[in-house]
Structures are given as structure tokens and as C-alpha cells.
Design a protein around this motif. Structure first.
Motif, PDB file in Angstrom:
ATOM      1  N   GLU A  60      68.133   4.454 -21.187  1.00 49.63           N
ATOM      2  CA  GLU A  60      68.564   3.538 -22.233  1.00 49.63           C
ATOM      3  C   GLU A  60      69.828   2.785 -21.822  1.00 49.63           C
ATOM      4  O   GLU A  60      70.620   3.248 -21.010  1.00 49.63           O
ATOM      5  CB  GLU A  60      68.831   4.316 -23.538  1.00 49.63           C
ATOM      6  CG  GLU A  60      67.681   5.205 -23.997  1.00 49.63           C
ATOM      7  CD  GLU A  60      66.442   4.427 -24.355  1.00 49.63           C
ATOM      8  OE1 GLU A  60      66.566   3.246 -24.731  1.00 49.63           O
ATOM      9  OE2 GLU A  60      65.335   4.985 -24.250  1.00 49.63           O
ATOM     10  N   ALA A  61      69.997   1.614 -22.445  1.00 55.87           N
ATOM     11  CA  ALA A  61      71.244   0.842 -22.376  1.00 55.87           C
ATOM     12  C   ALA A  61      71.709   0.609 -20.941  1.00 55.87           C
ATOM     13  O   ALA A  61      72.876   0.811 -20.610  1.00 55.87           O
ATOM     14  CB  ALA A  61      72.335   1.541 -23.183  1.00 55.87           C
TER      15      ALA A  61
ATOM     16  N   GLN B  48      75.665   1.099 -15.442  1.00 59.56           N
ATOM     17  CA  GLN B  48      75.911   2.038 -16.535  1.00 59.56           C
ATOM     18  C   GLN B  48      74.600   2.273 -17.275  1.00 59.56           C
ATOM     19  O   GLN B  48      73.857   1.329 -17.542  1.00 59.56           O
ATOM     20  CB  GLN B  48      76.966   1.479 -17.489  1.00 59.56           C
ATOM     21  CG  GLN B  48      77.298   2.401 -18.657  1.00 59.56           C
ATOM     22  CD  GLN B  48      78.411   1.832 -19.514  1.00 59.56           C
ATOM     23  OE1 GLN B  48      79.523   1.600 -19.044  1.00 59.56           O
ATOM     24  NE2 GLN B  48      78.111   1.595 -20.778  1.00 59.56           N
ATOM     25  N   PHE B  49      74.301   3.524 -17.587  1.00 60.08           N
ATOM     26  CA  PHE B  49      73.057   3.836 -18.283  1.00 60.08           C
ATOM     27  C   PHE B  49      73.218   5.142 -19.050  1.00 60.08           C
ATOM     28  O   PHE B  49      74.140   5.926 -18.799  1.00 60.08           O
ATOM     29  CB  PHE B  49      71.883   3.938 -17.301  1.00 60.08           C
ATOM     30  CG  PHE B  49      72.050   4.967 -16.219  1.00 60.08           C
ATOM     31  CD1 PHE B  49      71.564   6.259 -16.367  1.00 60.08           C
ATOM     32  CD2 PHE B  49      72.703   4.640 -15.039  1.00 60.08           C
ATOM     33  CE1 PHE B  49      71.718   7.201 -15.369  1.00 60.08           C
ATOM     34  CE2 PHE B  49      72.865   5.581 -14.028  1.00 60.08           C
ATOM     35  CZ  PHE B  49      72.371   6.866 -14.193  1.00 60.08           C
ATOM     36  N   THR B  50      72.312   5.362 -19.993  1.00 59.35           N
ATOM     37  CA  THR B  50      72.355   6.547 -20.845  1.00 59.35           C
ATOM     38  C   THR B  50      71.035   7.298 -20.749  1.00 59.35           C
ATOM     39  O   THR B  50      69.961   6.688 -20.803  1.00 59.35           O
ATOM     40  CB  THR B  50      72.624   6.156 -22.310  1.00 59.35           C
ATOM     41  OG1 THR B  50      73.890   5.482 -22.391  1.00 59.35           O
ATOM     42  CG2 THR B  50      72.653   7.385 -23.209  1.00 59.35           C
TER      43      THR B  50
ATOM     44  N   GLU C 212      68.864  10.516 -22.506  1.00 61.93           N
ATOM     45  CA  GLU C 212      68.786  11.443 -23.628  1.00 61.93           C
ATOM     46  C   GLU C 212      68.528  12.868 -23.161  1.00 61.93           C
ATOM     47  O   GLU C 212      68.785  13.820 -23.892  1.00 61.93           O
ATOM     48  CB  GLU C 212      67.690  11.005 -24.593  1.00 61.93           C
ATOM     49  CG  GLU C 212      67.988   9.688 -25.292  1.00 61.93           C
ATOM     50  CD  GLU C 212      66.944   9.342 -26.327  1.00 61.93           C
ATOM     51  OE1 GLU C 212      65.961  10.109 -26.455  1.00 61.93           O
ATOM     52  OE2 GLU C 212      67.107   8.320 -27.006  1.00 61.93           O
TER      53      GLU C 212
ATOM     54  N   GLY D 242      73.427  12.048 -21.089  1.00 67.49           N
ATOM     55  CA  GLY D 242      74.679  11.392 -21.433  1.00 67.49           C
ATOM     56  C   GLY D 242      74.777  10.020 -20.800  1.00 67.49           C
ATOM     57  O   GLY D 242      73.817   9.506 -20.223  1.00 67.49           O
ATOM     58  N   THR D 243      75.947   9.416 -20.898  1.00 64.38           N
ATOM     59  CA  THR D 243      76.181   8.081 -20.360  1.00 64.38           C
ATOM     60  C   THR D 243      76.849   8.188 -18.991  1.00 64.38           C
ATOM     61  O   THR D 243      77.800   8.948 -18.815  1.00 64.38           O
ATOM     62  CB  THR D 243      77.060   7.259 -21.310  1.00 64.38           C
ATOM     63  OG1 THR D 243      76.378   7.110 -22.565  1.00 64.38           O
ATOM     64  CG2 THR D 243      77.347   5.875 -20.742  1.00 64.38           C
ATOM     65  N   HIS D 244      76.326   7.428 -18.038  1.00 63.65           N
ATOM     66  CA  HIS D 244      76.822   7.467 -16.663  1.00 63.65           C
ATOM     67  C   HIS D 244      77.249   6.075 -16.227  1.00 63.65           C
ATOM     68  O   HIS D 244      76.676   5.069 -16.662  1.00 63.65           O
ATOM     69  CB  HIS D 244      75.731   7.966 -15.712  1.00 63.65           C
ATOM     70  CG  HIS D 244      75.217   9.328 -16.042  1.00 63.65           C
ATOM     71  ND1 HIS D 244      75.781  10.479 -15.544  1.00 63.65           N
ATOM     72  CD2 HIS D 244      74.185   9.716 -16.842  1.00 63.65           C
ATOM     73  CE1 HIS D 244      75.117  11.526 -16.012  1.00 63.65           C
ATOM     74  NE2 HIS D 244      74.149  11.091 -16.799  1.00 63.65           N
TER      75      HIS D 244
END
Length: 201
Positions: free
Chosen positions: A115-116, A131-133, A135, A164-166
């Protein structure tokens, strides 16, 4: 293309056409499925203009789920068919690349559960950050590919990422300025591709 539409479509808008080395003709069209959903059609005909019944369902492939096509290309290395565009699943938007073999089966890259995804800066010159997320934990590899789907540079090998977000910063190799794609892919071959413009140095 309009005379070849599946019965459940409202209409189609042809946008791209490519001729394969054996003379077969591939046409890409935006498909209007109903008042709330769109997608795209791939139609392949033999050199004589007849539908190629070995491709998809009677020569036609229909992709739904609000996938809006933007380009059609033939991969230089093996002549597979590439369709790129954007998707909008109401809660998730992004960029896709689907790849088809000569029967329109087995090699289509499906959407990755990431995501994102965003890249910055974009355009980039010497390095960029993705940057990515996630779940859930996932094993991913990342590489840079060109407009023909060829790998230009490996960004990361296949490795585990936690939920998480990386944010991951990577160096850009010496490569031609212009549009490239960052591809994120899991062990099952599901992929998501994000456009990256490389600025002149």
C-alpha cells in the motif's frame, strides 16, 4: 473493436495497436463495463484480420476492476505483450503493468499487496527513496526496469520486510535520462510498478 465486444459491455474506446513479428495484430481498448466500472480489452487478430482464437477467449481478453490502460508494447526479448496503466479500487490506487504470453495466460503480473507506494524525489538524479506500507510481513525484491520490461539495475535482492511503513533509499546507476519503473515483486511473482523519471546528470 466495437463489433467484437462481449455482450455485457456498454462500449470500448480503442487506443493502441501493435503488429507482432508474425503479422498478428494486437489492439488495446478502454472498456466501459457499466456506469460504475471500467477496464480494458485486448484483441488479437491474425494477419488476415480474423480473430486469433488461440488468444484469450476467442481472441479477446477483458480485464475489469477499474484498470485504465495507458500503453501497449511488445517485449523485445520474447515478444510478450505488455499493458500499462492505472488502477482505482476505490480504497487503493496505483500503477500496473500486465504481461501476457501468446495465449494470454500464466504470465500476467497481478497486483502486489503493498500500500501507499511513493518515490521521492521524482524526477531523481543520483538516488531516490521508495516508501511503502505492508499490512503483513512479506518477502520482496526491487529492481529498476525500462519501458520494454528489461531489468536495468537490481535495487534489493529478495528479502523479508516486516509489517509497517518502510522507507528505503537506493543509488541510481549510470542510466539514460527519462522514464523508468521501479518494480516491487514477491516470491509468487505478483508485482507493483511505480514510474520513476531519471533526470540528466
Amino acid at each position: 473493436v466495437s463489433s467484437l465486444l462481449p455482450a455485457n459491455l456498454l462500449g470500448a474506446l480503442p487506443s493502441k495497436c501493435r503488429i507482432q513479428p508474425d503479422g498478428r495484430i494486437v489492439t488495446l481498448a478502454t472498456a466501459i463495463i457499466d456506469s460504475t466500472e471500467s477496464g480494458y480489452l485486448l484483441v488479437r487478430m491474425n494477419a488476415n484480420g480474423q480473430l486469433d482464437t488461440t488468444f484469450g477467449s476467442g481472441g479477446v481478453v477483458l480485464e475489469k476492476n477499474n484498470q485504465l490502460p495507458s500503453d501497449l508494447a511488445l517485449q523485445a526479448t520474447d515478444n510478450k505483450i505488455l499493458v500499462s496503466g492505472i488502477y482505482d479500487f476505490f480504497v487503493d490506487q496505483g500503477f500496473f503493468v500486465h504481461r501476457y504470453n501468446n495465449k494470454a495466460t500464466s504470465v500476467k503480473e497481478t497486483r502486489l499487496n503493498v500500500e501507499a507506494v511513493r518515490l521521492f524525489p521524482n524526477p531523481a538524479r543520483e538516488q531516490a527513496t521508495v516508501q511503502f506500507t505492508l499490512e503483513a510481513p512479506l518477502r520482496l525484491q526491487m529492481d529498476l526496469i525500462d519501458l520494454q520490461g528489461r531489468t536495468v539495475s537490481a535495487v534489493t535482492p529478495m528479502r523479508a520486510w516486516e509489517a509497517g511503513t518502510h522507507a528505503y533509499t537506493f543509488e541510481l546507476p549510470q542510466m539514460p535520462a527519462g522514464l523508468h519503473w521501479l518494480r516491487l515483486r514477491d516470491e509468487k511473482g505478483c508485482a507493483q510498478v511505480v514510474p520513476l523519471t531519471v533526470a540528466p546528470r
